[in-house]
Write a protein that holds these residues in place. Structure first.
Motif, PDB file in Angstrom:
ATOM      1  N   SER A   1     -53.876  16.982 -22.910  1.00 16.08           N
ATOM      2  CA  SER A   1     -53.631  17.578 -24.223  1.00 16.08           C
ATOM      3  C   SER A   1     -52.913  18.908 -24.009  1.00 16.08           C
ATOM      4  CB  SER A   1     -54.939  17.783 -24.996  1.00 16.08           C
ATOM      5  OG  SER A   1     -55.765  18.721 -24.328  1.00 16.08           O
ATOM      6  N   TRP A   2     -52.343  19.429 -25.078  1.00 16.59           N
ATOM      7  CA  TRP A   2     -51.569  20.670 -25.003  1.00 16.59           C
ATOM      8  C   TRP A   2     -52.292  21.784 -25.743  1.00 16.59           C
ATOM      9  CZ3 TRP A   2     -47.107  20.418 -22.116  1.00 16.59           C
ATOM     10  CH2 TRP A   2     -46.617  19.130 -21.843  1.00 16.59           C
ATOM     11  N   ASP A   3     -52.103  23.021 -25.257  1.00 19.87           N
ATOM     12  CA  ASP A   3     -52.750  24.139 -25.949  1.00 19.87           C
ATOM     13  C   ASP A   3     -52.048  24.469 -27.260  1.00 19.87           C
ATOM     14  OD1 ASP A   3     -50.431  25.271 -24.775  1.00 19.87           O
ATOM     15  OD2 ASP A   3     -51.374  27.252 -24.666  1.00 19.87           O
TER      16      ASP A   3
ATOM     17  N   VAL B   1     -56.046  20.337 -20.230  1.00 17.98           N
ATOM     18  CA  VAL B   1     -55.248  21.066 -21.214  1.00 17.98           C
ATOM     19  C   VAL B   1     -54.078  21.732 -20.495  1.00 17.98           C
ATOM     20  CG1 VAL B   1     -55.214  22.907 -22.929  1.00 17.98           C
ATOM     21  CG2 VAL B   1     -57.259  21.476 -22.674  1.00 17.98           C
TER      22      VAL B   1
ATOM     23  N   ASP C   1     -54.896  12.230 -16.012  1.00 21.22           N
ATOM     24  CA  ASP C   1     -54.991  13.489 -16.752  1.00 21.22           C
ATOM     25  C   ASP C   1     -54.062  14.552 -16.181  1.00 21.22           C
ATOM     26  OD1 ASP C   1     -56.242  13.954 -14.365  1.00 21.22           O
ATOM     27  OD2 ASP C   1     -58.098  14.760 -15.215  1.00 21.22           O
TER      28      ASP C   1
ATOM     29  N   THR D   1     -45.793   7.615 -20.823  1.00 21.73           N
ATOM     30  CA  THR D   1     -47.225   7.896 -20.789  1.00 21.73           C
ATOM     31  C   THR D   1     -47.850   7.012 -19.721  1.00 21.73           C
ATOM     32  OG1 THR D   1     -47.531   6.317 -22.612  1.00 21.73           O
ATOM     33  CG2 THR D   1     -47.424   8.650 -23.174  1.00 21.73           C
TER      34      THR D   1
ATOM     35  N   MET E   1     -60.837  16.116 -20.157  1.00 20.50           N
ATOM     36  CA  MET E   1     -59.436  16.145 -20.602  1.00 20.50           C
ATOM     37  C   MET E   1     -58.755  17.411 -20.084  1.00 20.50           C
ATOM     38  SD  MET E   1     -57.839  15.803 -24.447  1.00 20.50           S
ATOM     39  CE  MET E   1     -58.153  14.037 -24.491  1.00 20.50           C
TER      40      MET E   1
ATOM     41  N   THR F   1     -49.078  22.706 -30.191  1.00 20.72           N
ATOM     42  CA  THR F   1     -48.401  21.467 -30.586  1.00 20.72           C
ATOM     43  C   THR F   1     -47.197  21.735 -31.488  1.00 20.72           C
ATOM     44  OG1 THR F   1     -49.940  21.202 -32.446  1.00 20.72           O
ATOM     45  CG2 THR F   1     -50.496  20.079 -30.377  1.00 20.72           C
TER      46      THR F   1
END
Length: 258
Positions: A83-85, A3, A141, A137, A1, A87
């Motif tokens: 994904s984000w570091d 980041v 990745d 979306t 994933m 949110t």
């Protein structure tokens, strides 16, 4: 994933908006140059010369191409594996923060044109936010961002129509374009969205303008699909209208049709 750092995303938005404020895309510059070389009208030729000179001066001086530095329009495609570091901010908020920093950059401040309470007080937000953000979306990745600062002259000339199946799209374009005046600053690009609901067609039209200028390559190899044939027909017939650069008459009104 993968980041993605929130700060990196915001910085990228800011950097991109500063970059496009003073650099024309190379494909557009080449298209205008080719139009200039074949133009027969001196007035239109002079207008395109000014566009090209201004483009070079803006690039060298890192100053805006136009006093209208646009409404930020952003297409963000986010991979399902991203994904984000952090949110604590939405994608809209991150784009707005990048926009705010870009337009308030002390080294190259850009004109803020966005107002809040548009049906009432119409107070300028002073930082050109909020941006218009479209989020999709997608598999993968990675994150892809396509961003534009859409000038009001062209944005305010947007047209929408509900046609019957028997109506002719090309004829509607040919009837509509002369009513738009020169406020959209031709020579430019036409983006058409066909199908779906009203809002879907509008988004399709806007997103199509993010594609590179490639109509000459299409003409050289020959159109194959219905969409390609429609693009070429509209391109050729619109340019025969003689509206020309800045509405001064001439051979080139559009450099591409999407």
């Amino acid at each position: 994933m993968t980041v993605i750092r929130q700060q990196d995303f915001i910085d990228s938005i800011e950097d991109a908006l500063q970059f496009i404020s003073y650099y024309h895309p190379l494909d557009y510059v080449k298209a205008v140059e080719q139009a200039y070389l074949k133009e027969e009208s001196q007035a239109a030729k002079d207008a395109m010369a000014q566009i090209l000179i201004n483009s070079r001066m803006s690039a060298e001086g890192k100053r805006p191409l136009c006093q209208d530095t646009g409404i930020v329009t952003c297409f963000v495609k986010i991979g399902m594996g991203v994904s984000w570091d952090k949110t604590d901010m939405t994608v809209q908020q991150m784009v707005d923060e990048g926009t705010r920093r870009a337009y308030m950059n002390p080294d190259n401040p850009l004109r803020a044109s966005i107002v809040e309470d548009p049906a009432g007080a119409r107070k300028n937000t002073k930082d050109n936010t909020p941006a218009v953000v479209h989020i999709d979306t997608v598999p993968g990745d990675k994150i892809e961002v396509m961003i534009a600062a859409k000038g009001g002259g062209s944005e305010n000339k947007s047209k929408m129509v509900m046609l019957n199946p028997s109506d002719d799209i090309v004829e509607w374009v040919l009837k509509t374009l002369p009513t738009m005046g020169a406020g959209w600053c031709p020579p430019g690009m036409l983006g058409l969205g066909i199908g779906g609901t009203a809002e879907k067609a509008a988004v399709l039209a806007k997103e199509s303008l993010m594609d590179p200028v490639d109509i000459q390559e299409l003409i050289e190899r020959g159109p194959q699909t219905t969409d390609e044939k429609l693009r070429v027909e509209i391109y050729e017939r619109v340019n025969k209208l003689g509206i020309g650069a800045q509405g001064l008459g001439g051979l080139t009104t559009v450099v591409d049709v999407k």
